[in-house]
Design an enzyme around this catalytic site. Structure first.
Site: not given
Ligand SMILES: [Zn+2]
Ligand SMILES: [Zn+2]
Ligand SMILES: [Zn+2]
Length: 334
Positions: A43, A153, A159-160, A166, A168, A240, A293, A309
């Site tokens: 802050c 995140n 995952g923050a 913010h 990263q 591109h 690209h 997964e």
């Molecule tokens: Zn803050």
């Molecule tokens: Zn491209």
């Protein structure tokens, strides 16, 4: 019948549930909670509680580490990697290792604690992308850095660990596998067709429109053909370019509008979910590439990665991208 779809860049297969598609209301939605009163080092007024800043934007000027900033970049207090030292690559029998050399920085996107990035002004979002660009340009001067990862995140599911908005930056001494897979896949496509796969994708998505979310003079935002996650969205520049850090001021300006609009629509349709986004750009020491690209991948966190997964590298996506795109397209201007 569910559909198996193949991502044309990486060759990764996904399973898309076509019949019992999950719409936004079908997900257990966990909106990111509002601010708490806990002490926050990010802050305004708490500048001394972070390591000294690396970069800051102060529209009215002022000394480093003083208040009245609109954005600050500081070293991560608990870095995944450290800037000091040599890589010292060594083998340990058949295994390889090196020192954890790299950079880990935090971009504090707003002096205010109670805003999400999507609540911030277009100017603030633009400053975030300027900061990514400036930091890549600076970090790439360090020859140990092979790849710079820029990501965000947001929310607990994303995952923050700190609620103050913010992003990263992590400078890595290696090119990450996910990125290398994209570069290799795109290279194969280029060798065969002598065209960039993302340039082709932009053309085809504009032509068919089924997965298109929004389109400007400089970018498209669209659902990919074989998304891993529901409401996964790719933001791709129409012209591109392999390296994000080569972007012109007009491009960054327009990107801010596109990203802010997209995040606001995601907030509206999915009730302010946790999300991640990452910039996929070329390795910093490679020259311009005809086959790669740069683009941004945005992933709202609505589902968890499960055993199947982990086991297969296959993803099961319960929302067809054509439906996801329609919801985000119809969310309109917000
Ligand atoms: Zn803050
Ligand atoms: Zn491209
Ligand atoms: Zn990518």
């Amino acid at each position: 019948m569910p559909e198996l779809r193949r991502d044309p860049v990486t060759g990764r297969w996904v399973i898309i549930s076509v019949e019992r598609a999950r719409r936004p209301n079908d997900f257990v939605r966990i909106p990111v909670a509002g601010p708490t009163n806990r002490f926050c080092p990010f802050c305004a007024g708490h500048e001394s509680k972070t390591p000294p800043e690396i970069l800051a934007f102060r529209p009215d000027g002022g000394p480093a580490n003083s208040p009245n900033w609109s954005l600050r970049v500081v070293p991560n207090k608990f870095p995944a990697l450290r800037v000091e030292g040599n890589l010292d690559r060594v083998g340990d029998g058949l295994y390889d290792k090196m020192n954890g050399v790299g950079a880990h920085e935090v971009i504090i996107e707003s002096p205010k604690h109670d805003l999400f990035l999507s609540d911030c002004s277009e100017k603030a979002v633009e400053e975030l992308f300027w900061a990514f660009r400036d930091r890549i340009r600076d970090l790439k001067r360090d020859s140990r850095m092979r790849y710079i990862v820029c990501f965000k995140n947001h929310g607990e599911m994303g995952g923050a660990t700190l609620e103050h908005t913010h992003s990263q930056i992590i400078g890595l001494p290696i090119v990450p596998k996910r990125v290398q897979e994209e570069i290799d896949g795109a290279r194969r496509y280029f060798d065969f067709r002598e065209r960039c796969i993302w340039c082709d994708m932009v053309r085809q998505e504009i032509e068919t429109g089924a997965r298109m979310i929004l389109e400007t003079d400089h970018f498209i935002a669209a659902s990919p053909y074989a998304p891993r996650f529901p409401f996964e969205t790719w933001v791709i520049p129409r012209q591109h370019s392999s390296h994000f850090e080569d972007s012109s001021p007009q491009l960054i300006h327009n990107l801010a509008w596109v990203m802010r609009t997209l995040l606001r629509r995601i907030d509206k349709v999915l009730e302010r979910p946790s999300f991640n986004f990452v910039i996929h750009t070329a390795p910093v020491h490679d020259g311009p590439m005809e086959h790669f690209h740069w683009h941004i991948e945005v992933i709202p966190r609505l589902t968890k990665i499960a055993g199947f997964e982990w086991c297969t590298g296959f993803y099961i996506n319960p929302t067809p991208p054509e439906e996801a795109a329609k919801f985000l397209r119809d969310a309109g201007m917000v």
